[in-house]
Design a protein around this motif. Structure first.
Motif, PDB file in Angstrom:
ATOM      1  N   LEU A  78      -7.402  -1.915  -1.192  1.00 26.25           N
ATOM      2  CA  LEU A  78      -6.052  -2.222  -1.668  1.00 26.25           C
ATOM      3  C   LEU A  78      -6.106  -2.978  -2.984  1.00 26.25           C
ATOM      4  CD1 LEU A  78      -4.285  -3.301   1.644  1.00 26.25           C
ATOM      5  CD2 LEU A  78      -3.802  -1.259   0.292  1.00 26.25           C
ATOM      6  N   ALA A  79      -7.080  -3.886  -3.101  1.00 22.96           N
ATOM      7  CA  ALA A  79      -7.249  -4.661  -4.323  1.00 22.96           C
ATOM      8  C   ALA A  79      -8.660  -5.233  -4.336  1.00 22.96           C
ATOM      9  CB  ALA A  79      -6.223  -5.791  -4.400  1.00 22.96           C
ATOM     10  N   ALA A  80      -9.133  -5.585  -5.534  1.00 20.01           N
ATOM     11  CA  ALA A  80     -10.455  -6.182  -5.677  1.00 20.01           C
ATOM     12  C   ALA A  80     -10.474  -7.020  -6.943  1.00 20.01           C
ATOM     13  CB  ALA A  80     -11.543  -5.104  -5.734  1.00 20.01           C
ATOM     14  N   ASP A  81     -11.419  -7.972  -7.004  1.00 17.55           N
ATOM     15  CA  ASP A  81     -11.616  -8.722  -8.239  1.00 17.55           C
ATOM     16  C   ASP A  81     -13.020  -8.445  -8.771  1.00 17.55           C
ATOM     17  OD1 ASP A  81     -13.459 -10.472  -6.996  1.00 17.55           O
ATOM     18  OD2 ASP A  81     -11.906 -11.955  -6.530  1.00 17.55           O
ATOM     19  N   LEU A  82     -13.319  -8.956  -9.950  1.00 15.43           N
ATOM     20  CA  LEU A  82     -14.564  -8.618 -10.618  1.00 15.43           C
ATOM     21  C   LEU A  82     -15.777  -9.362 -10.058  1.00 15.43           C
ATOM     22  CD1 LEU A  82     -13.412  -8.204 -14.324  1.00 15.43           C
ATOM     23  CD2 LEU A  82     -13.601  -6.509 -12.487  1.00 15.43           C
ATOM     24  N   ARG A  83     -15.575 -10.215  -9.069  1.00 15.20           N
ATOM     25  CA  ARG A  83     -16.704 -10.803  -8.341  1.00 15.20           C
ATOM     26  C   ARG A  83     -17.096  -9.936  -7.157  1.00 15.20           C
ATOM     27  NH1 ARG A  83     -13.342 -14.476  -9.868  1.00 15.20           N
ATOM     28  NH2 ARG A  83     -12.157 -14.305  -7.958  1.00 15.20           N
ATOM     29  N   GLY A  84     -16.361  -8.867  -6.918  1.00 15.52           N
ATOM     30  CA  GLY A  84     -16.676  -7.975  -5.810  1.00 15.52           C
ATOM     31  C   GLY A  84     -15.891  -8.270  -4.556  1.00 15.52           C
ATOM     32  N   ASN A  85     -15.006  -9.263  -4.598  1.00 17.21           N
ATOM     33  CA  ASN A  85     -14.164  -9.526  -3.431  1.00 17.21           C
ATOM     34  C   ASN A  85     -13.183  -8.366  -3.263  1.00 17.21           C
ATOM     35  OD1 ASN A  85     -15.311 -12.097  -2.945  1.00 17.21           O
ATOM     36  ND2 ASN A  85     -14.018 -12.967  -4.546  1.00 17.21           N
ATOM     37  N   ARG A  86     -13.022  -7.931  -2.026  1.00 20.80           N
ATOM     38  CA  ARG A  86     -12.208  -6.745  -1.747  1.00 20.80           C
ATOM     39  C   ARG A  86     -11.177  -7.058  -0.681  1.00 20.80           C
ATOM     40  NH1 ARG A  86     -12.860  -3.526   2.715  1.00 20.80           N
ATOM     41  NH2 ARG A  86     -11.876  -1.456   2.620  1.00 20.80           N
ATOM     42  N   LEU A  87      -9.983  -6.525  -0.875  1.00 22.67           N
ATOM     43  CA  LEU A  87      -8.950  -6.594   0.151  1.00 22.67           C
ATOM     44  C   LEU A  87      -8.772  -5.176   0.698  1.00 22.67           C
ATOM     45  CD1 LEU A  87      -6.943  -8.754   1.313  1.00 22.67           C
ATOM     46  CD2 LEU A  87      -5.218  -7.697  -0.160  1.00 22.67           C
ATOM     47  N   GLY A  88      -9.086  -5.009   1.990  1.00 23.42           N
ATOM     48  CA  GLY A  88      -8.952  -3.712   2.638  1.00 23.42           C
ATOM     49  C   GLY A  88      -7.739  -3.669   3.545  1.00 23.42           C
ATOM     50  N   GLN A  89      -7.737  -2.701   4.435  1.00 27.28           N
ATOM     51  CA  GLN A  89      -6.591  -2.514   5.315  1.00 27.28           C
ATOM     52  C   GLN A  89      -6.505  -3.561   6.422  1.00 27.28           C
ATOM     53  OE1 GLN A  89      -4.169  -0.511   4.773  1.00 27.28           O
ATOM     54  NE2 GLN A  89      -5.000   0.932   3.282  1.00 27.28           N
ATOM     55  N   GLY A  90      -7.581  -4.304   6.656  1.00 26.01           N
ATOM     56  CA  GLY A  90      -7.523  -5.381   7.633  1.00 26.01           C
ATOM     57  C   GLY A  90      -8.258  -5.111   8.928  1.00 26.01           C
ATOM     58  N   LEU A 129     -18.467  -6.177  -2.784  1.00 26.17           N
ATOM     59  CA  LEU A 129     -18.854  -4.911  -3.381  1.00 26.17           C
ATOM     60  C   LEU A 129     -19.924  -5.145  -4.442  1.00 26.17           C
ATOM     61  CD1 LEU A 129     -15.231  -3.567  -3.863  1.00 26.17           C
ATOM     62  CD2 LEU A 129     -16.878  -2.749  -2.156  1.00 26.17           C
ATOM     63  N   ASP A 130     -20.789  -4.143  -4.650  1.00 20.17           N
ATOM     64  CA  ASP A 130     -21.795  -4.226  -5.709  1.00 20.17           C
ATOM     65  C   ASP A 130     -21.214  -3.819  -7.053  1.00 20.17           C
ATOM     66  OD1 ASP A 130     -23.878  -4.860  -3.844  1.00 20.17           O
ATOM     67  OD2 ASP A 130     -23.868  -2.755  -3.257  1.00 20.17           O
ATOM     68  N   GLY A 165     -23.074  -8.671  -6.362  1.00 17.74           N
ATOM     69  CA  GLY A 165     -23.575  -8.304  -5.041  1.00 17.74           C
ATOM     70  C   GLY A 165     -24.958  -7.690  -5.121  1.00 17.74           C
ATOM     71  N   PRO A 166     -25.558  -7.338  -3.955  1.00 19.03           N
ATOM     72  CA  PRO A 166     -26.860  -6.681  -3.939  1.00 19.03           C
ATOM     73  C   PRO A 166     -26.794  -5.326  -4.629  1.00 19.03           C
ATOM     74  CG  PRO A 166     -26.002  -7.062  -1.708  1.00 19.03           C
ATOM     75  CD  PRO A 166     -24.978  -7.545  -2.657  1.00 19.03           C
ATOM     76  N   ALA A 167     -27.893  -4.860  -5.156  1.00 17.28           N
ATOM     77  CA  ALA A 167     -27.912  -3.581  -5.875  1.00 17.28           C
ATOM     78  C   ALA A 167     -28.890  -2.601  -5.239  1.00 17.28           C
ATOM     79  CB  ALA A 167     -28.266  -3.798  -7.334  1.00 17.28           C
ATOM     80  N   ARG A 168     -28.606  -1.347  -5.392  1.00 20.82           N
ATOM     81  CA  ARG A 168     -29.511  -0.294  -4.959  1.00 20.82           C
ATOM     82  C   ARG A 168     -30.610  -0.146  -5.983  1.00 20.82           C
ATOM     83  NH1 ARG A 168     -28.955   6.021  -5.631  1.00 20.82           N
ATOM     84  NH2 ARG A 168     -30.370   6.715  -4.015  1.00 20.82           N
ATOM     85  N   ARG A 169     -31.596   0.694  -5.681  1.00 19.10           N
ATOM     86  CA  ARG A 169     -32.649   1.001  -6.622  1.00 19.10           C
ATOM     87  C   ARG A 169     -32.080   1.367  -7.981  1.00 19.10           C
ATOM     88  NH1 ARG A 169     -33.733   7.128  -4.786  1.00 19.10           N
ATOM     89  NH2 ARG A 169     -31.857   7.386  -3.589  1.00 19.10           N
ATOM     90  N   ALA A 170     -32.773   0.990  -9.012  1.00 18.78           N
ATOM     91  CA  ALA A 170     -32.295   1.291 -10.361  1.00 18.78           C
ATOM     92  C   ALA A 170     -32.432   2.779 -10.636  1.00 18.78           C
ATOM     93  CB  ALA A 170     -33.109   0.492 -11.382  1.00 18.78           C
ATOM     94  N   PRO A 171     -31.530   3.341 -11.476  1.00 11.31           N
ATOM     95  CA  PRO A 171     -31.643   4.756 -11.840  1.00 11.31           C
ATOM     96  C   PRO A 171     -32.964   5.025 -12.554  1.00 11.31           C
ATOM     97  CG  PRO A 171     -29.516   3.850 -12.491  1.00 11.31           C
ATOM     98  CD  PRO A 171     -30.349   2.715 -12.048  1.00 11.31           C
TER      99      PRO A 171
END
Length: 210
Positions: A137-149, A190-191, A204-210
């Motif tokens: 629903l919304a997110a900020d640039l630190r990776g905080n996310r608002l979902g459906q609950g 979120l990453d 946030g944590p990251a996956r393997r680099a490309p």
């Protein structure tokens, strides 16, 4: 791109159930008003632009966990098509009592399941996503996310991160970026967050680099 909007209270503010409910209502209403003003061609153009932002960051082909968009959510089908053409395998979630289970499937295999949301059949092969597209629903640039609950994606990300690397990318329209969202202790950040105009890496944590 537009500056994140100060719709929500600053970080560290109250994140009680009632406050988060009000924030969800406000975010849902804002997204609905925006989506209602889009004609089909404009909406498809935004979804293609979102795809263009994400593709360079996917890395080597693996399993892409996607989802069927519901309501006013931005649709990830353009991302799925481009990723599949690049060698990625697709997986879609089923809702259970714990974390979401992801199953290898195509769009044609999905059928209404939990709350009418399209999901793969239970007998479809299980798959662990390397990259996860996360609705919001919304997110900020630190990776905080608002979902459906319901907490489905928080439980899922916690389980996936406990078993290995995964890149969690929130997908959204630009207006869904907020200046700050109060995070609850159980939230999984979120990453990255992708919109039609930008790809934002968070802390946030990251996956393997490309």
């Amino acid at each position: 791109m537009p500056e994140p909007t100060p719709l929500f209270p600053p970080p560290g503010a109250d994140h009680s159930a009632e406050t988060r409910k009000r924030l969800r209502q406000a975010a849902r209403a804002a997204r609905h008003a925006f989506a209602a003003g889009l004609n089909p061609l404009t909406r498809r153009a935004l979804e293609q632009a979102l795809c263009a932002q994400i593709l360079p960051h996917l890395g080597p082909p693996g399993v892409l966990g996607s989802h069927a968009a519901i309501g006013d959510e931005i649709d990830p089908r353009a991302i799925e098509d481009a990723a599949r053409a690049s060698g990625w395998r697709l997986a879609f979630p089923r809702v259970g009592e714990g974390p979401l289970s992801y199953h290898r499937a195509g769009r044609a295999d999905l059928a209404p399941g939990y709350k009418g949301i399209p999901e793969p059949p239970a007998e479809a092969p299980l798959a662990r996503p390397d990259v996860l597209l996360v609705p919001l629903l919304a997110a900020d640039l630190r990776g905080n996310r608002l979902g459906q609950g319901g907490g489905h994606y928080d439980r899922t990300l916690a389980a996936l991160r406990a078993s290995g690397p995964v890149l969690a990318i929130g997908i959204a329209f630009d207006l869904q970026l907020e200046a700050g969202i109060p995070a609850a202790p159980w939230d999984q950040p979120l990453d990255a967050i992708a919109t039609p105009t930008a790809f934002h890496l968070t802390h946030g944590p990251a996956r393997r680099a490309p």
